[in-house]
Design an enzyme around this catalytic site. Structure first.
Site, PDB file in Angstrom:
ATOM      1  N   LYS A  33       0.814  -1.219   0.000  1.00 18.20           N
ATOM      2  CA  LYS A  33       0.000   0.000   0.000  1.00 18.20           C
ATOM      3  C   LYS A  33       0.849   1.272   0.000  1.00 18.20           C
ATOM      4  O   LYS A  33       0.479   2.264  -0.636  1.00 18.20           O
ATOM      5  CB  LYS A  33      -0.970   0.020   1.184  1.00 18.20           C
ATOM      6  N   THR A  34       1.986   1.257   0.703  1.00 19.73           N
ATOM      7  CA  THR A  34       2.846   2.442   0.734  1.00 19.73           C
ATOM      8  C   THR A  34       3.387   2.739  -0.661  1.00 19.73           C
ATOM      9  O   THR A  34       3.462   3.899  -1.089  1.00 19.73           O
ATOM     10  CB  THR A  34       4.016   2.242   1.714  1.00 19.73           C
ATOM     11  N   ASP A 224      -4.102   7.604   4.727  1.00 21.29           N
ATOM     12  CA  ASP A 224      -3.507   6.285   4.947  1.00 21.29           C
ATOM     13  C   ASP A 224      -4.083   5.684   6.227  1.00 21.29           C
ATOM     14  O   ASP A 224      -4.510   6.414   7.127  1.00 21.29           O
ATOM     15  CB  ASP A 224      -1.983   6.447   5.064  1.00 21.29           C
ATOM     16  N   GLU A 225      -4.097   4.373   6.331  1.00 26.21           N
ATOM     17  CA  GLU A 225      -4.604   3.661   7.525  1.00 26.21           C
ATOM     18  C   GLU A 225      -6.002   4.161   7.902  1.00 26.21           C
ATOM     19  O   GLU A 225      -6.297   4.465   9.065  1.00 26.21           O
ATOM     20  CB  GLU A 225      -3.639   3.845   8.712  1.00 26.21           C
ATOM     21  N   GLN A 255      -7.405  -4.920   9.903  1.00 24.04           N
ATOM     22  CA  GLN A 255      -6.344  -4.435  10.786  1.00 24.04           C
ATOM     23  C   GLN A 255      -6.811  -3.252  11.639  1.00 24.04           C
ATOM     24  O   GLN A 255      -5.998  -2.456  12.100  1.00 24.04           O
ATOM     25  CB  GLN A 255      -5.115  -4.054   9.960  1.00 24.04           C
ATOM     26  N   ARG A 610       2.555 -10.061  10.886  1.00 19.63           N
ATOM     27  CA  ARG A 610       3.857  -9.384  11.046  1.00 19.63           C
ATOM     28  C   ARG A 610       4.997 -10.316  10.618  1.00 19.63           C
ATOM     29  O   ARG A 610       6.121  -9.869  10.397  1.00 19.63           O
ATOM     30  CB  ARG A 610       4.103  -8.983  12.512  1.00 19.63           C
TER      31      ARG A 610
END
Length: 758
Positions: A33-34, A224-225, A255, A610
């Protein structure tokens, strides 16, 4: 300019090229996504959008900095002109420009949590309330929650439903405390973190000219997020994008784990309702983890009812099965994991930084710290005391805050007798009373103390003269942040006092002050900072998050210990997810409702994802809590994992397949069938569309009292009838025919939880 479109998969490419109209990018864990946000921003600029017209909101300064650096690599120096940063830093910037319309000056202070708590303690004391009942954390959390829901002090005070809740909780005066707290912050020309969002909403609500100005300024708004936004944050971004409708949100509902901070998952679940012409693009390919880890993560998150459907997959290697480690005690759990890390470093040539130990609560770190120290394995704890929270650092920063803003009551209380000037608490209290009686600020009293006289007048006058001399440096001489800070550190006596303390602690504190001065010098010398004033530096420090802390020393060899909440956004080659026991994870505080349980399950999903190469999940059969040894049950989340991805370790950490044996390959994975021991003795999974909601009064019955023909309830499989009970030594198994198409299951009674209902 680099060819940023090459190397993108098809959904990523579509997201980058979509520039007009509302867009929601559902980005699964490890899906890049980044990269998409970076290249989409670069593409907008290449298409002619002015960088000054782009607003990109993140949740950490670190994320914003990394993204800006990446964008700069694509399009060059223009990236510096993008309005990019955290919600708090961007809106603090707007409030610096526009705050006078709300009655604040541009030099307002930003209170951190310690400042807010200190002020609340003073208010609670002044109101003669019991601080054991009105605990400062409770009060601050109630006020914070109100602000995040845009409930003003007056609305809070007048809302009978809220007031009744407070009265039932025996804290009926929180409304009055909130009103006083808000007034005192305003009088101190200060905002706390929540105010930066709350006051921006007020600004846009009451001053439509200001809202209109920023609506036309920002042609593109990106968040973002997005799953972590609260009501206040969403309303601001919705207002800012109302004219152009070019809003792009990126996130993953799976998330969303910050409800306790006010994050509202409904923002992402219901986004389409606010934007009927929304384009939704799903990034579903995971580039981070192995097939086993991705498959296990999918199996757990599929149990949540409220979610946006996606099919996360990976083209990576199958990888090792997830290892379930069973330990007798929490200390043995720590020993087994420390040994595994030691072995991984020695045998596989890994660095300490390749390992992470993730836990549900901070208190769990102790046993792992001890075990790592015994093996001489260096480690770091993320979320410990920040550099900027150390006493000596806050002392100097408080001096600098007061030089910039003489209305800052909390800074004043911290520095008035630091170093010792013979000004006691009684004198400070009298100054506050005098200011209130004469309807003036504390600084008005202090800077004209001879008019008000009183004990300690000369010492107070000397202090006022000192502050005035500092103000001249800032306001008249226009000295930069470093010159001011360096002079204040010396002239105030802080540096000398620490230098004369020759203890080990004193030397460390002196070095910390020098390190702060180094940081300020670095700020001044950086080309990125056009405004090099002390006020701008103070704002940058006040808006730092835990994720923005600088690493100390050689981190390559340090194992990372952190809570799962702190781990979001990070990745490690090997992850140890520890303490998977009922009432610990899921937390007993998160079992009151279906939504709470689903949030805990999302937290488990975040922890699993993670891991890049190997994942270990551990639990202890007994654990010390509150000085007593408690018998523990394995977490229901272990039971919810698809067994085909699991490998059970023997007690003592010997690695072998114990609970399952592979029988055939299905879809590239080994399908496993239960044998004598294991977490889940089931013949087949429950129907994928079936989700049982357990009874509100669910209480497991004693396994020894279960009998054939009894009707029972299981929290996952629902209602069923016991067909037979098999006993093999100390091991008891029950064969149960469940309803709703779940079918016949064989459960190990020492592991399963069943409630007899008839």
């Amino acid at each position: 300019m680099m060819d940023y479109l090459s190397g993108l998969n098809e959904p990523q490419r579509k997201a980058v090229l979509h520039t007009e109209g509302p867009l929601m990018i559902i980005a699964g864990a490890g899906s890049g996504k980044t990269r998409v946000l970076t290249f989409r921003t670069a593409h907008l600029i290449e298409q002619g959008v002015d960088p000054f017209a782009i607003l990109l909101l993140t949740f950490t300064n670190k994320a914003a900095g990394e993204m800006r650096h990446r964008i700069e690599q694509v399009i060059g120096k223009q990236a510096k002109n993008i309005w990019m940063g955290t919600f708090h830093s961007i809106f603090a910037k707007i409030l610096r420009f526009e705050g006078e319309k709300l009655g604040y000056t541009s030099s307002f202070s930003i209170y951190d949590t310690d400042d807010s708590k200190s002020l609340l303690r003073s208010i609670i004391k002044e109101m003669n309330l019991d601080d054991k009942v009105y605990k400062v954390n409770l009060v601050l959390n109630r006020i914070s929650a109100a602000k995040n829901k845009l409930i003003s002090p007056q609305s809070y005070f007048n809302n009978e439903v809220i007031r009744n809740e407070d009265r039932m909780a025996k804290v009926g005066e929180i409304g009055a405390i909130y009103k006083t707290y808000a007034l005192r912050c305003f009088q101190a020309n200060a905002m706390d973190f929540d105010d930066l969002l709350y006051q921006t909403n007020i600004l846009f609500r009451d001053h439509l000219d200001v809202l209109n100005k920023y609506q036309h300024k920002f042609k593109q708004v990106m968040v973002d997020e997005f799953q972590d936004t609260n009501v206040s944050q969403y309303l601001i971004t919705k207002k800012l994008s109302a004219v152009n409708q070019n809003i792009c949100v990126v996130g993953d509902d799976a998330q969303s784990i910050y409800a306790f901070r006010g994050a509202d998952i409904q923002n992402i679940l219901n986004f389409e309702k606010d934007y009927p012409d929304l384009t939704t693009i799903k990034l579903e390919e995971n580039y981070r983890s192995t097939q086993a880890i991705v498959g296990a993560a999918n199996s757990i998150i599929s149990k949540n009812r409220h979610q946006l459907q996606k099919n996360v997959f990976t083209s990576n290697e199958k990888g090792e099965d997830i290892e379930i480690i069973r330990a007798t005690t929490d200390s043995e759990e720590a020993r087994l994991i420390a040994s595994s890390i030691f072995e991984g470093k020695q045998r596989d040539g890994l660095n300490g930084s390749d390992f992470a130990i993730l836990y549900r609560t901070n208190a769990q770190s102790r046993s792992f710290e001890e075990a790592l120290r015994k093996l001489n394995l260096p480690y770091k704890i993320v979320g410990g005391l920040s550099f900027y929270q150390r006493k000596e650092i806050k002392d100097l920063l408080s001096y600098l805050r007061f030089v910039v803003n003489q209305q800052d009551e909390e800074a004043f209380k911290r520095i008035i007798n630091l170093p010792k000037r013979g000004i006691g608490d009684t004198t400070i209290a009298k100054i506050s009373v005098t200011a209130a009686e004469n309807n003036v600020s504390i600084w008005d009293v202090v800077s004209n103390i001879q008019q008000y006289s009183g004990k300690g007048a000369q010492a107070i006058e000397n202090f006022a003269d000192l502050i005035k001399s500092f103000k001249i440096m800032v306001e008249v001489d226009k000295k930069d942040a470093y010159d001011v800070a360096n002079h204040v550190a010396k002239a105030s006596g802080l540096l000398r006092e620490l230098y004369e303390d020759k203890t080990v602690e004193g030397l460390a504190r002196y070095q910390n002050i020098q390190e702060l001065l180094n940081a300020i010098k670095q700020f001044v010398d950086s080309e990125e900072n056009e405004d090099k004033s002390i006020a701008t530096f103070l704002q940058s420090v006040s808006l730092l998050t835990n994720a923005d802390q600088e690493e100390e020393g050689d981190i390559k060899e340090k194992v990372t210990l952190m809570t799962i909440h702190s781990a979001k956004g990070l990745e490690f080659k090997r992850v140890f997810l520890v303490g998977l026991e009922e009432d610990l994870f899921p937390s007993q505080m998160m079992l009151a409702s279906q939504s709470d349980l689903e949030e805990e399950r999302r937290l488990f999903y975040v922890a699993i994802t993670r891991a890049e190469k190997r994942l270990y999940i551990s639990y202890a059969e007994s654990r010390y809590q509150f000085g007593r040894l408690k018998t523990c049950e394995p977490s229901r989340f272990i039971d919810e994992l698809d067994p085909q991805y699991l490998r059970i370790s023997k007690l003592g950490g010997k690695k072998e397949i114990q609970g399952f044996k592979p029988v055939q390959k299905v879809g590239g994975f080994a399908q496993k069938t239960p044998v004598n021991q294991g977490q889940q003795l089931v013949q087949k999974a429950a129907p994928s569309n079936y989700q049982h909601i357990s009874s509100s009064n669910f209480t497991p019955s004693n396994p020894l009292e279960l009998q054939v023909e009894q009707r029972v309830e299981h929290q996952k499989f629902g209602f069923g009838k016991i067909l037979r009970i098999e006993i093999n030594g100390a091991e008891r198994k029950a064969v149960i025919a469940f309803e709703k198409g779940v079918g016949e299951k064989t459960l190990l009674l020492s592991f399963a939880k069943l409630m007899v209902i008839g």
